[in-house]
Design a protein around this motif. Structure first.
Motif, PDB file in Angstrom:
ATOM      1  N   GLU A 175       0.811  -1.224   0.000  1.00  0.00           N
ATOM      2  CA  GLU A 175       0.000   0.000   0.000  1.00  0.00           C
ATOM      3  C   GLU A 175       0.841   1.269   0.000  1.00  0.00           C
ATOM      4  N   LEU A 176       2.154   1.131   0.141  1.00  0.00           N
ATOM      5  CA  LEU A 176       3.024   2.300   0.293  1.00  0.00           C
ATOM      6  C   LEU A 176       3.445   2.837  -1.065  1.00  0.00           C
ATOM      7  N   ASP A 177       3.305   4.128  -1.244  1.00  0.00           N
ATOM      8  CA  ASP A 177       3.713   4.772  -2.479  1.00  0.00           C
ATOM      9  C   ASP A 177       5.228   4.742  -2.601  1.00  0.00           C
ATOM     10  N   ASP A 178       5.705   4.672  -3.846  1.00  0.00           N
ATOM     11  CA  ASP A 178       7.154   4.661  -4.067  1.00  0.00           C
ATOM     12  C   ASP A 178       7.838   5.876  -3.453  1.00  0.00           C
ATOM     13  N   ALA A 179       7.138   6.994  -3.396  1.00  0.00           N
ATOM     14  CA  ALA A 179       7.726   8.212  -2.840  1.00  0.00           C
ATOM     15  C   ALA A 179       8.075   8.043  -1.369  1.00  0.00           C
ATOM     16  N   ALA A 180       7.444   7.052  -0.705  1.00  0.00           N
ATOM     17  CA  ALA A 180       7.694   6.850   0.726  1.00  0.00           C
ATOM     18  C   ALA A 180       8.911   5.979   0.987  1.00  0.00           C
ATOM     19  N   ARG A 181       9.451   5.363  -0.055  1.00  0.00           N
ATOM     20  CA  ARG A 181      10.520   4.392   0.172  1.00  0.00           C
ATOM     21  C   ARG A 181      11.769   5.026   0.776  1.00  0.00           C
ATOM     22  N   GLU A 182      12.163   6.174   0.262  1.00  0.00           N
ATOM     23  CA  GLU A 182      13.390   6.820   0.735  1.00  0.00           C
ATOM     24  C   GLU A 182      13.300   7.224   2.203  1.00  0.00           C
ATOM     25  N   PRO A 183      12.273   7.996   2.615  1.00  0.00           N
ATOM     26  CA  PRO A 183      12.200   8.361   4.036  1.00  0.00           C
ATOM     27  C   PRO A 183      11.967   7.167   4.949  1.00  0.00           C
ATOM     28  N   LEU A 184      11.202   6.166   4.481  1.00  0.00           N
ATOM     29  CA  LEU A 184      10.984   4.992   5.313  1.00  0.00           C
ATOM     30  C   LEU A 184      12.271   4.196   5.491  1.00  0.00           C
ATOM     31  N   GLY A 185      13.102   4.163   4.458  1.00  0.00           N
ATOM     32  CA  GLY A 185      14.389   3.487   4.582  1.00  0.00           C
ATOM     33  C   GLY A 185      15.235   4.115   5.673  1.00  0.00           C
ATOM     34  N   THR A 186      15.235   5.452   5.729  1.00  0.00           N
ATOM     35  CA  THR A 186      15.967   6.155   6.784  1.00  0.00           C
ATOM     36  C   THR A 186      15.377   5.852   8.153  1.00  0.00           C
ATOM     37  N   THR A 187      14.034   5.791   8.234  1.00  0.00           N
ATOM     38  CA  THR A 187      13.371   5.482   9.499  1.00  0.00           C
ATOM     39  C   THR A 187      13.717   4.079   9.981  1.00  0.00           C
ATOM     40  N   VAL A 188      13.682   3.113   9.074  1.00  0.00           N
ATOM     41  CA  VAL A 188      13.993   1.732   9.441  1.00  0.00           C
ATOM     42  C   VAL A 188      15.446   1.617   9.901  1.00  0.00           C
ATOM     43  N   SER A 189      16.352   2.257   9.153  1.00  0.00           N
ATOM     44  CA  SER A 189      17.763   2.241   9.540  1.00  0.00           C
ATOM     45  C   SER A 189      17.956   2.853  10.924  1.00  0.00           C
ATOM     46  N   GLY A 190      17.273   3.971  11.179  1.00  0.00           N
ATOM     47  CA  GLY A 190      17.375   4.621  12.486  1.00  0.00           C
ATOM     48  C   GLY A 190      16.832   3.754  13.606  1.00  0.00           C
ATOM     49  N   MET A 191      15.756   3.016  13.330  1.00  0.00           N
ATOM     50  CA  MET A 191      15.177   2.143  14.346  1.00  0.00           C
ATOM     51  C   MET A 191      16.136   1.005  14.691  1.00  0.00           C
ATOM     52  N   ILE A 192      16.774   0.436  13.671  1.00  0.00           N
ATOM     53  CA  ILE A 192      17.744  -0.632  13.923  1.00  0.00           C
ATOM     54  C   ILE A 192      18.932  -0.089  14.711  1.00  0.00           C
ATOM     55  N   THR A 193      19.405   1.087  14.331  1.00  0.00           N
ATOM     56  CA  THR A 193      20.513   1.703  15.059  1.00  0.00           C
ATOM     57  C   THR A 193      20.154   1.914  16.522  1.00  0.00           C
ATOM     58  N   THR A 194      18.916   2.353  16.785  1.00  0.00           N
ATOM     59  CA  THR A 194      18.473   2.580  18.155  1.00  0.00           C
ATOM     60  C   THR A 194      18.422   1.275  18.940  1.00  0.00           C
ATOM     61  N   LEU A 195      17.917   0.208  18.319  1.00  0.00           N
ATOM     62  CA  LEU A 195      17.897  -1.098  18.969  1.00  0.00           C
ATOM     63  C   LEU A 195      19.305  -1.542  19.351  1.00  0.00           C
ATOM     64  N   PHE A 196      20.227  -1.443  18.390  1.00  0.00           N
ATOM     65  CA  PHE A 196      21.585  -1.892  18.640  1.00  0.00           C
ATOM     66  C   PHE A 196      22.273  -1.026  19.687  1.00  0.00           C
ATOM     67  N   ALA A 197      22.004   0.278  19.649  1.00  0.00           N
ATOM     68  CA  ALA A 197      22.604   1.183  20.631  1.00  0.00           C
ATOM     69  C   ALA A 197      22.136   0.826  22.031  1.00  0.00           C
ATOM     70  N   GLU A 198      20.855   0.490  22.178  1.00  0.00           N
ATOM     71  CA  GLU A 198      20.345   0.101  23.490  1.00  0.00           C
ATOM     72  C   GLU A 198      21.066  -1.150  23.982  1.00  0.00           C
ATOM     73  N   ARG A 199      21.275  -2.111  23.092  1.00  0.00           N
ATOM     74  CA  ARG A 199      21.967  -3.340  23.483  1.00  0.00           C
ATOM     75  C   ARG A 199      23.408  -3.034  23.898  1.00  0.00           C
ATOM     76  N   LEU A 200      24.080  -2.190  23.150  1.00  0.00           N
ATOM     77  CA  LEU A 200      25.476  -1.877  23.453  1.00  0.00           C
ATOM     78  C   LEU A 200      25.613  -1.040  24.713  1.00  0.00           C
ATOM     79  N   CYS A 201      24.579  -0.240  25.019  1.00  0.00           N
ATOM     80  CA  CYS A 201      24.623   0.589  26.229  1.00  0.00           C
ATOM     81  C   CYS A 201      24.775  -0.260  27.484  1.00  0.00           C
ATOM     82  N   SER A 202      24.219  -1.456  27.455  1.00  0.00           N
ATOM     83  CA  SER A 202      24.301  -2.322  28.629  1.00  0.00           C
ATOM     84  C   SER A 202      25.698  -2.882  28.827  1.00  0.00           C
ATOM     85  N   ALA A 203      26.560  -2.668  27.816  1.00  0.00           N
ATOM     86  CA  ALA A 203      27.934  -3.180  27.906  1.00  0.00           C
ATOM     87  C   ALA A 203      28.955  -2.061  27.810  1.00  0.00           C
ATOM     88  N   VAL A 204      28.584  -0.839  28.239  1.00  0.00           N
ATOM     89  CA  VAL A 204      29.478   0.296  28.078  1.00  0.00           C
ATOM     90  C   VAL A 204      30.754   0.165  28.894  1.00  0.00           C
TER      91      VAL A 204
END
Length: 338
Positions: A175-204
């Motif tokens: 259902e997503l328009d092609d125009a949404a692919r670029e910003p959604l890609g950035t959002t998904v990448s940011g979400m993964i980065t946030t997940l990984f950062a949270e995991r790494l924070c526990s091992a600072v």
């Protein structure tokens, strides 16, 4: 929306053994060389819907019970990606890096296909998987073992946000328009980065984990500002209150340099936009400038070095390079999918 942006494959309604064999072919085509294990006489159906969002690839998979195995020799020969998977229903068991993890409905887990793993689903399931290149996250295969050790709880905190985001994305792929692919890609990448950062924070307390956490934050910031022509290693160093020399050391640990990483990410954004009909009215130079690439002659040279053809040649052959199949009805394999 352009339906050709979504590829859907489903096992046809035939005898179970044949359906399982065809399903194994599709799993390998989408995910690489895997051993697919299951009850060939009872397997009924499976469906994979896939769409690309910038550097991220999102897949929604629904199937009867089976398991996939990535073997040592194949993993080392083919390389791989980081996968983040959330289960929408069912359970899964992941074995990698000496760990044995049970993932339940709503939870998330990460694994790295550059190393051996086994992912087993003992009952009918639906999952959404996001595939991310190591480099887009500022990671190497050797650095990901610290984030593959345990699942994220999908009911609280960052895990809940990521689980809901990936689930919604998986359900609404068509259902997503092609125009949404670029910003959604950035959002998904940011979400993964946030997940990984949270995991790494526990091992600072671990210096290596602290450095990896800093690299994740730097790369996340850079991904959000890739279109800014002022983005540079010096800017990143100032923004994160470190010296340029230390920034170079951090990226050297990932087998790269900050300048080369920024350049490669910009070239990848350019490559993606060249096959997007939304930008047909723009020249190659105009698209390049969207991503901070302002020297046309240098862009052409760098693009050819990385992809083997000039940007214009790549654009002319986008029908071959895009490689996306039309949307098919559930229960059939899309024409030309194989």
């Amino acid at each position: 929306m352009t339906n050709a942006s979504v590829a859907v494959a489903a096992s046809p309604v035939i005898e179970p053994a044949r359906a399982f064999d065809l399903w194994g072919d599709e799993v390998r085509r989408v995910c690489g060389t895997l051993q697919v294990i299951g009850d060939r006489d009872r397997f009924g159906a499976g469906t994979i819907a896939t769409r690309v969002f910038g550097a991220m690839r999102v897949s929604r998979i629904t199937a009867d019970p089976h398991a996939v195995v990535r073997h040592d020799r194949v993993a080392s020969n083919e390389g791989g990606h980081v996968y983040v998977v959330t289960l929408l229903n069912g359970t899964a068991r992941l074995c990698q890096d000496g760990t044995d993890i049970t993932v339940r409905t709503g939870d998330l887990v990460a694994f790295d296909s550059s190393r051996p793993y086994t992912l087993a689903m003992p009952q009918p399931f639906t999952m959404v998987g996001v595939r991310a290149p190591h480099r887009s996250l500022g990671m190497t295969p050797q650095k990901t073992s610290s984030i593959t050790a345990a699942p994220w709880n999908g009911k609280t905190g960052v895990g809940a946000l990521a689980s809901h985001t990936f689930a919604a994305l998986g359900y609404h792929l068509a259902e997503l328009d092609d125009a949404a692919r670029e910003p959604l890609g950035t959002t998904v990448s940011g979400m993964i980065t946030t997940l990984f950062a949270e995991r790494l924070c526990s091992a600072v307390v671990d210096p290596a984990a602290a450095r990896q956490l800093l690299v994740l934050r730097i790369c996340g910031y850079a991904q959000e500002h890739m279109g800014d022509s002022a983005l540079s290693p010096a800017m990143l160093a100032r923004r994160h209150n470190i010296s340029l020399r230390y920034l170079q050391v951090l990226f050297a640990e990932q087998g790269s340099s900050p300048a080369r990483w920024i350049r490669d990410q910009r070239l990848e954004r350019l490559r993606t936009d060249l096959v997007n009909p939304r930008y047909d009215h723009l020249t190659v130079s105009a698209i390049a400038e969207r991503w901070g690439l302002v020297d046309a002659s240098q862009v052409s040279r760098l693009f050819r070095m990385k992809y083997g053809v000039s940007p214009r040649e790549y654009r002319r052959t986008r029908g071959e390079t895009a490689g996306l199949s039309p949307l098919s009805p559930l229960g059939r394999v899309a024409p030309g999918w194989r």
